[in-house]
Scaffold this active site. Structure first.
Site, PDB file in Angstrom:
ATOM      1  N   LYS A  52       0.854  -1.190   0.000  1.00 28.04           N
ATOM      2  CA  LYS A  52       0.000   0.000   0.000  1.00 28.04           C
ATOM      3  C   LYS A  52       0.887   1.235   0.000  1.00 28.04           C
ATOM      4  O   LYS A  52       1.646   1.476   0.935  1.00 28.04           O
ATOM      5  CB  LYS A  52      -0.910  -0.001   1.229  1.00 28.04           C
ATOM      6  CG  LYS A  52      -1.765   1.254   1.321  1.00 28.04           C
ATOM      7  CD  LYS A  52      -2.797   1.150   2.418  1.00 28.04           C
ATOM      8  CE  LYS A  52      -3.587   2.440   2.533  1.00 28.04           C
ATOM      9  NZ  LYS A  52      -4.613   2.350   3.576  1.00 28.04           N
ATOM     10  N   LYS A  96      -2.149  -1.644  -3.800  1.00 27.75           N
ATOM     11  CA  LYS A  96      -3.045  -0.491  -3.759  1.00 27.75           C
ATOM     12  C   LYS A  96      -2.245   0.800  -3.824  1.00 27.75           C
ATOM     13  O   LYS A  96      -1.252   0.902  -3.106  1.00 27.75           O
ATOM     14  CB  LYS A  96      -3.813  -0.573  -2.435  1.00 27.75           C
ATOM     15  CG  LYS A  96      -4.653   0.595  -2.081  1.00 27.75           C
ATOM     16  CD  LYS A  96      -5.189   0.428  -0.695  1.00 27.75           C
ATOM     17  CE  LYS A  96      -5.975   1.662  -0.373  1.00 27.75           C
ATOM     18  NZ  LYS A  96      -6.416   1.687   0.997  1.00 27.75           N
TER      19      LYS A  96
HETATM   20  C1  PBG Z   1      -7.730   3.353   5.699  1.00 26.06           C
HETATM   21  C2  PBG Z   1      -7.923   3.196   4.245  1.00 26.06           C
HETATM   22  C3  PBG Z   1      -7.668   4.122   3.226  1.00 26.06           C
HETATM   23  C4  PBG Z   1      -8.125   3.543   2.056  1.00 26.06           C
HETATM   24  C5  PBG Z   1      -8.617   2.273   2.381  1.00 26.06           C
HETATM   25  N1  PBG Z   1      -8.458   2.066   3.735  1.00 26.06           N
HETATM   26  C6  PBG Z   1      -7.167   5.512   3.283  1.00 26.06           C
HETATM   27  C7  PBG Z   1      -5.793   5.825   3.625  1.00 26.06           C
HETATM   28  O1  PBG Z   1      -4.960   4.947   3.807  1.00 26.06           O
HETATM   29  O2  PBG Z   1      -5.533   7.006   3.766  1.00 26.06           O
HETATM   30  C8  PBG Z   1      -8.141   4.198   0.701  1.00 26.06           C
HETATM   31  C9  PBG Z   1      -9.138   3.653  -0.250  1.00 26.06           C
HETATM   32  C10 PBG Z   1      -9.504   4.510  -1.388  1.00 26.06           C
HETATM   33  O3  PBG Z   1      -8.907   5.571  -1.662  1.00 26.06           O
HETATM   34  O4  PBG Z   1     -10.462   4.132  -2.078  1.00 26.06           O
HETATM   35  N2  PBG Z   1      -6.474   3.216   6.174  1.00 26.06           N
END
Ligand code: PBG
Length: 293
Positions: free
Chosen positions: A163, A217
């Site tokens: 991520k 992601k």
């Molecule tokens: C929470 C989380 C996030 C996303 C999914 N779970 C946001 C972040 O990490 O700031 C992003 C998902 C999206 O942008 O669709 N930690």
């Protein structure tokens, strides 16, 4: 799906046209539609009321929090659809970070302890898949151990392993109400997008700790990562087409600048081509209906 308190409530998300936050009763209806369209699983995200957010993010492990009530309601009404529960503190804390913060620093191990408690209440409420999205080190192993000890051996873990610290999460942060709170960025725990080797190490570590599936992601700017993970490891790789990606296609389509439906399908095929076994996307219902009329 984004969940809010209330009855028969739906609210628009300015930066995500076509996606709404839903109260639990409407989320149950939406889950029925998703199941009928052949969607195998739903990922839920709560927009926690302001007065329940604090610096410890303690609402994350309240067994009757919004997330847990949504999980149980959908599990009971639509038992055929899988439920994926996001585990991270930003949806519950007052400062929009995924971890606990002290003196401007993220506390890794204290955050992991909170994540474990959060995962447990979610499993008790009916989550089939726990999806830690916080990127703290060691959380997959800690969650696996506690789930097993509590008799939730059947609950799987989908680790957000690769991520990246991305600009494409902006609309999501509006949807869950964390964006306006966030000071600074998440670069001390989310990955540097210039560094694919670190992403591969994170994936290896999560698999080693017991992840059943791993996730890359965002999606479209990271197809090379999806391919590398798929070719390097023998576990299912999922890809998350995140909010900003959805919004770009959706808004460009709505403006008549591109053919939105065609661009949506093209983007989803790109994930398959890159080796993804599963795709998380805000286009799920629309895509499922197009693909299985
Ligand atoms: C929470 C989380 C996030 C996303 C999914 N779970 C946001 C972040 O990490 O700031 C992003 C998902 C999206 O942008 O669709 N930690």
């Amino acid at each position: 799906m984004f969940i809010i308190e209330g009855q028969n409530e739906r609210t628009a998300i300015r930066s995500m046209p076509g996606v709404e936050r839903l109260s639990i009763d409407l989320a149950v209806e939406a889950a029925r539609e998703a199941a009928a369209a052949g969607i195998p699983a739903l990922a839920l995200f709560p927009n926690t009321p302001d007065h329940l957010r604090n610096e410890n993010g303690s609402e994350a492990y309240n067994p009757y929090n919004l997330m847990c009530r949504a999980l149980s309601a959908i599990k009971e009404a639509v038992p055929g659809i899988g439920l994926i529960a996001d585990v991270a503190l930003d949806e519950y804390s007052s400062d929009g970070q995924d971890g606990l913060v002290r003196d401007g620093q993220i506390l890794n191990d204290e955050t992991v302890a909170a994540m474990v408690r959060s995962a447990l209440v979610q499993a008790q409420a009916g989550a089939d898949i726990i999806a830690p999205s916080d990127m703290m080190d060691g959380r997959v192993g800690a969650i696996r151990q506690e789930l097993d000890a509590a008799g939730h051996e059947q609950v799987a873990i989908m680790a957000y392993s690769a991520k990246f610290a991305s600009a494409f999460y902006g609309p999501f942060r509006e949807a869950v109400g964390s964006g306006a709170r966030l000071l600074g960025d998440k670069k001390t725990y989310q990955l540097d997008y210039a560094n694919i080797e670190e992403a591969l190490r994170e994936v290896a570590q999560d698999i080693d700790e017991g992840a059943d599936m791993v996730m890359v992601k965002p999606g479209m700017p990271y197809l090379d990562v999806v391919r590398r993970v798929r070719d390097t490891f023998n576990v299912p790789v999922f890809v998350y087409q995140v909010s900003g990606e959805y919004t770009m296609i959706r808004m460009a389509g709505d403006a008549g600048a591109i053919d939105g439906k065609a661009a949506m399908l093209e983007s989803l095929w790109a994930f398959k081509r890159a080796g993804a076994k599963g795709i998380l996307t805000y286009f799920a219902l629309e895509a499922a209906r197009l693909l299985n009329p």
